[in-house]
Every structure is written in C-alpha cells, then in structure tokens.
Design an enzyme around this catalytic site. Structure first.
Site, short mmCIF file in Angstrom:
data_model
loop_
_atom_site.label_atom_id
_atom_site.label_comp_id
_atom_site.label_asym_id
_atom_site.label_seq_id
_atom_site.Cartn_x
_atom_site.Cartn_y
_atom_site.Cartn_z
CG HIS A 37 -0.11 0.11 2.51
ND1 HIS A 37 0.39 -1.01 3.15
CD2 HIS A 37 0.33 1.18 3.21
CE1 HIS A 37 1.09 -0.62 4.19
NE2 HIS A 37 1.08 0.71 4.27
CG HIS A 126 7.61 4.89 1.20
ND1 HIS A 126 7.31 5.97 2.02
CD2 HIS A 126 7.46 3.79 1.97
CE1 HIS A 126 7.03 5.54 3.23
NE2 HIS A 126 7.11 4.23 3.23
O1 3AM Z 1 3.80 2.60 4.49
P1 3AM Z 1 4.86 2.24 5.45
O2 3AM Z 1 5.19 0.77 5.46
O3 3AM Z 1 6.08 3.10 5.38
O4 3AM Z 1 5.51 1.68 9.04
C1 3AM Z 1 4.08 1.71 9.05
C2 3AM Z 1 3.50 1.69 7.66
O5 3AM Z 1 4.26 2.57 6.87
C3 3AM Z 1 3.60 3.06 9.53
O6 3AM Z 1 2.27 3.11 9.08
C4 3AM Z 1 2.14 2.34 7.91
C5 3AM Z 1 1.00 1.38 8.03
O7 3AM Z 1 1.18 0.57 9.16
N1 3AM Z 1 3.71 3.20 10.98
C6 3AM Z 1 3.58 2.24 11.90
N2 3AM Z 1 3.76 2.76 13.13
C7 3AM Z 1 4.03 4.08 12.96
C8 3AM Z 1 4.30 5.16 13.85
N3 3AM Z 1 4.33 4.99 15.17
C9 3AM Z 1 4.00 4.36 11.58
N4 3AM Z 1 4.22 5.59 11.09
C10 3AM Z 1 4.48 6.57 11.97
N5 3AM Z 1 4.50 6.38 13.31
#
Ligand code: 3AM
Length: 183
Positions: A37, A126
């Site tokens: 996603h 990304h």
């Molecule tokens: O799209 P990506 O994979 O970069 O890393 C988690 C994922 O990002 C991010 O939210 C997306 C969906 O889970 N995520 C998880 N915990 C987080 C946090 N505490 C976070 N982003 C910011 N702060």
C-alpha cells in the site's frame, strides 16, 4: 481502541509490478502482496469516537484523482547507535505528482481538524517492499542498483482508504474500513 492509517489500496497492475521486485535478497521480510500500500497518513491507536471523527473528516474532504507511477527504489534506515541502523525498510518510490501531494495535505489538515496531532515527518510517498533484518551491504547495494531505474506508466487512482491494522501471526493484517471516492 483501533489502529488506523490512511492509504492508497494499490490496483493489482501496480501490485504485480511490485511483487516482481520482491525477491533476490535473503535476510529481509518481504511484504505480503495483499499488504502492499501507499501510506498517506499514519493515524495510530485511537478510541472508537476518535475513529468516527476521523471518518467524518475524511468523508468531508474533496480530493482529485491522480496518476500513480512507480519511480525508483531505496532504503530508509531508522534509529540505531554508532551508525548501525535499528531497522531499515526497502521501498519502491512514487513519481512526484502535485495532485497526490495536494490530497495528502488535505488529509493532514482534515485529521488535525479532527483533533489529531500534526505529523512531523515529511511526506515521502513510497511502498514498503520489505523490512530488512540482516543483509550484507553489498547485496543490498546490488539490489538497489538493479531496481532504482524502475519507472512505470501512471495508473489512475480514484479512491483512498482508511485501513485498520492488527497483529497477524506473520504479517500485520490490514482491513479496509472505509473507501473515499476521488472526483
Ligand atoms: O507505508 P509504510 O510501510 O512506510 O511503518 C508503518 C507503515 O508505513 C507506519 O504506518 C504504515 C501502516 O502501518 N507506521 C507504523 N507505526 C508508525 C508510527 N508509530 C508508523 N508511522 C508513523 N509512526
């Protein structure tokens, strides 16, 4: 409490390209195809009434469709002591698009109005392809070199989605809770 994030649920043509990138390295945990996603805004754990406010704010938002094209690949390294990263993510980049940036900014404004604290991190669109555990730096550099010329034709995106996230046995389980149309 419910853990939420706002994202683009990627069309299968885009996922297929991304799945084709997910290989050729050991010591990483590849993202499951159904979990790929583009995060627009991480919300985090909220109470049910806050989740309702978030939904109302997103319903009221008027966003425009945009063209999503993949562009390059890279690695984010986070945290860590003395130059050793605590964690790293491999990602595929998204080509710059004003309408995507505009949509993300509108979502940020809407969620702040709904009472959430501002997101401090700059938006770097990304798709996370893998979590890196222990990859020899040479192998990682070779993988990045092989994939950072990635470019695809834009695919029209006509909605965005509020997802919930739960722990799964292996990968997190993402559930689309509400889909919001773009015009
Ligand atoms: O799209 P990506 O994979 O970069 O890393 C988690 C994922 O990002 C991010 O939210 C997306 C969906 O889970 N995520 C998880 N915990 C987080 C946090 N505490 C976070 N982003 C910011 N702060």
């Amino acid at each position: 409490m419910i853990r939420l994030f706002v994202a683009i649920d990627l069309p299968w043509t885009v996922r297929e390209t991304l799945v084709g990138l997910c290989g050729g390295l050991t010591g990483v945990r590849w993202t499951a195809p159904e979990n790929l996603h583009l995060t627009l805004r991480f919300v985090g754990e909220v109470r049910g009434d806050v989740a309702d406010e978030v939904d109302c704010a997103l319903q009221a938002l008027r966003g425009r469709r945009f063209g999503l094209a993949l562009s390059g690949a890279g690695v984010f390294e986070r945290g860590g002591h003395r130059g050793t990263p605590r964690s790293a993510n491999l990602w595929a980049g998204i080509a710059r698009d004003e309408r995507l940036e505009h949509l993300q900014a509108k979502i940020e404004t809407a969620l702040q109005r709904a009472g959430l604290p501002a997101e401090r991190r700059r938006f770097q669109p990304h798709v996370t392809l893998a979590r890196v555990d222990a990859v020899p730096p040479d192998a990682l550099a070779a993988w990045l070199k092989a994939h950072n010329l990635l470019r695809t034709e834009p695919v029209e995106i006509n909605s965005f989605t509020l997802f919930s996230s739960q722990h799964g046995p292996d990968q997190p389980v993402y559930t689309p809770e509400v889909t919001y149309e773009l015009s």
